[in-house]
Write a protein that holds these residues in place. Sequence first.
Motif, short mmCIF file in Angstrom:
data_model
loop_
_atom_site.label_atom_id
_atom_site.label_comp_id
_atom_site.label_asym_id
_atom_site.label_seq_id
_atom_site.Cartn_x
_atom_site.Cartn_y
_atom_site.Cartn_z
N GLY A 158 0.83 -1.19 0.00
CA GLY A 158 0.00 0.00 0.00
C GLY A 158 0.87 1.24 0.00
N ASN A 179 -0.31 6.98 -4.56
CA ASN A 179 -0.16 5.75 -3.77
C ASN A 179 1.02 4.92 -4.28
OD1 ASN A 179 -2.35 6.41 -2.16
ND2 ASN A 179 -3.80 5.20 -3.34
N LYS A 220 -7.90 0.44 -9.43
CA LYS A 220 -6.85 0.70 -8.44
C LYS A 220 -5.63 -0.11 -8.86
CE LYS A 220 -8.97 -0.50 -4.64
NZ LYS A 220 -9.23 -0.64 -3.20
N ASP A 231 -1.15 -0.38 -8.33
CA ASP A 231 0.19 0.03 -7.95
C ASP A 231 1.06 -0.04 -9.21
OD1 ASP A 231 2.71 0.45 -6.92
OD2 ASP A 231 2.45 -0.92 -5.22
N TRP A 268 -5.14 1.75 0.36
CA TRP A 268 -5.12 2.30 -1.01
C TRP A 268 -6.28 3.28 -1.14
CZ3 TRP A 268 -0.90 1.28 -3.84
CH2 TRP A 268 -0.86 1.79 -5.13
#
Length: 586
Positions: A104, A216, A301, A303, A439
Amino acid sequence: MFPQTNPLLYETLQADPFTRFLGATLEEVSPGYARMRLAVRPELAGPQGVTHGGTVFALAEAALAAATHAYNVVHLALNINITFHQATRPGDTLIAEVQEQRAGGRTASYQVTVTDQGGGASLLPASAWSIERSRCLSHRSNPAFPFLSYTVRLARFNLRTPFGGRRMATRSALALILAGGASPGLSVLTALRAEAALPFAGKYRIIDFPLSNCVNSEIYDVGVLTQYQPRSLNEHVGNGRPWDLDRSAGGLRLLQPYQSYPGQSGVWQEGTADAVRFHLDIIQEADQELVLVLAGDHIYKMDYRPMLRSHLERRADVTIAVRAVNPYETHRFGMLTTDPDGRVTRFQEKPRRTRSTLASMGIYVFSRELLVNWLTRDGRSQRDFGHEVIPGLLENGKRLFGYNILSYWADVGNVQAYWEANMALLAETPALDLYDSEWVIHTRSEERPPALLGAEAQVDGNLLSDGCRVDGRVVRSVLSPGVYVAPGAVVRDSVIFTDTVIGPGAVIDRAIVDKEVHIGEGACVGEGEDNSPNRDMPNRLNTGITVIGKGAHIPAGTIVGRNCVIRPFLKAKQLEGKTVPSGTTL
């Protein structure tokens, strides 16, 4: 040492004093992963003659330290849960393997498994290590590895790695978000705003998702490329403060098309690649080696750091995020074919028929030098990434790779997809978790009081935003801030935007109602069983959803059928006493 391990990184971590004292050997290490071996000596046993539990724990902790310190950021353990399954003895060899499970913004979870050489499990965490990534204030006491002197909780600071590679951190990539499209498939919802500024899930805008994903992912140099109806988007994004992007260095920049000299004509961006070409000066002035190009109209979402690392490890020119799609949806996407190593061998933009099921998500990582050279030389006449740039690079023999994404992702470029994405949030366990504290999706929030339910209110399975007041009945619907549902009114399977008023006894069924709309007493929107397609948009509006534009007034007693479109700011007198048949646009 495994061949994929960076030699300098390996040597530095292997020289850790505790690892040497323990007698453990680091076999493989990369950011988020490590494998370590330990031969159990007699002095590492307990009084019962079996390997001391502290020995097993110490091996696991040493391997974990290698995997986390490979990021070149100090990590502090928050909690550790372990379970011992069987004993080992002196003479056995233990192998600890660490794998990052989830990362996260400030915490990460790791699974650490310790086995003997025969494969029997000695230790297995019942729940993984939870590591807090903390702010590091440092001095370079060792030029090969900058150990960090102390930490401050709940913040981050990242340094360039000294290991001959690159740490995926604040300065790792320049992100460009393409947010200037008109999106005609959304009808009147984008008549006065860009799709990226469209409200979603009540309180958010679509642009919030790529912006939040960037911060993030510790990417703090972000440009938002605008063109079509930018006012709403500009007001929402502002200086980037809600996303911690109001920075003196880097931060958020709104980038519009412009004239290069007085009297210049034809300066509008004509496609995604053309939009980036307009701002090559920003790319050339940046100190990042990678350019992350994102669509501003997708909901997901993600990363981005693992994708950036994959790009570097594969020595790719371009990396394209891909996901499997239903064969019946391939006409909506750029479709890829890849070889067993993930290298792209074929690309088709929105084909009518294809055997491929891998769709481009509109997320690209470009090596900066390649992107600048291509857009100014071989591809200087190309306007669109999907239609021209990606096929051109492929034909030119460049190294293009796919990067598979398994998590939730939605392209909401038409009314049906937008409505479905909102309704999906009402599931008992929605695929898109907006309540994930690790997140967070950030947004520009207005100061509104809490939602208020009246004495006669009935609500079932909804998302209600701040400032909503409900005195009627709301079922399976999404209400934005400030919506009022009067006594006797019914809202079903609908999405209602900010500050809309639904009068007494009115009924809204399967509709999307834009902001500041007034629905008069006893009016019905989405009435009847006639599901005739909209005559102006028969291929896009044919599933019974009616769309009401911003600021429209539906007078008392008016009946509006299904698949109808009411344009923004329609006056009540233009509808008074009328029944609007299904499939009509007014």
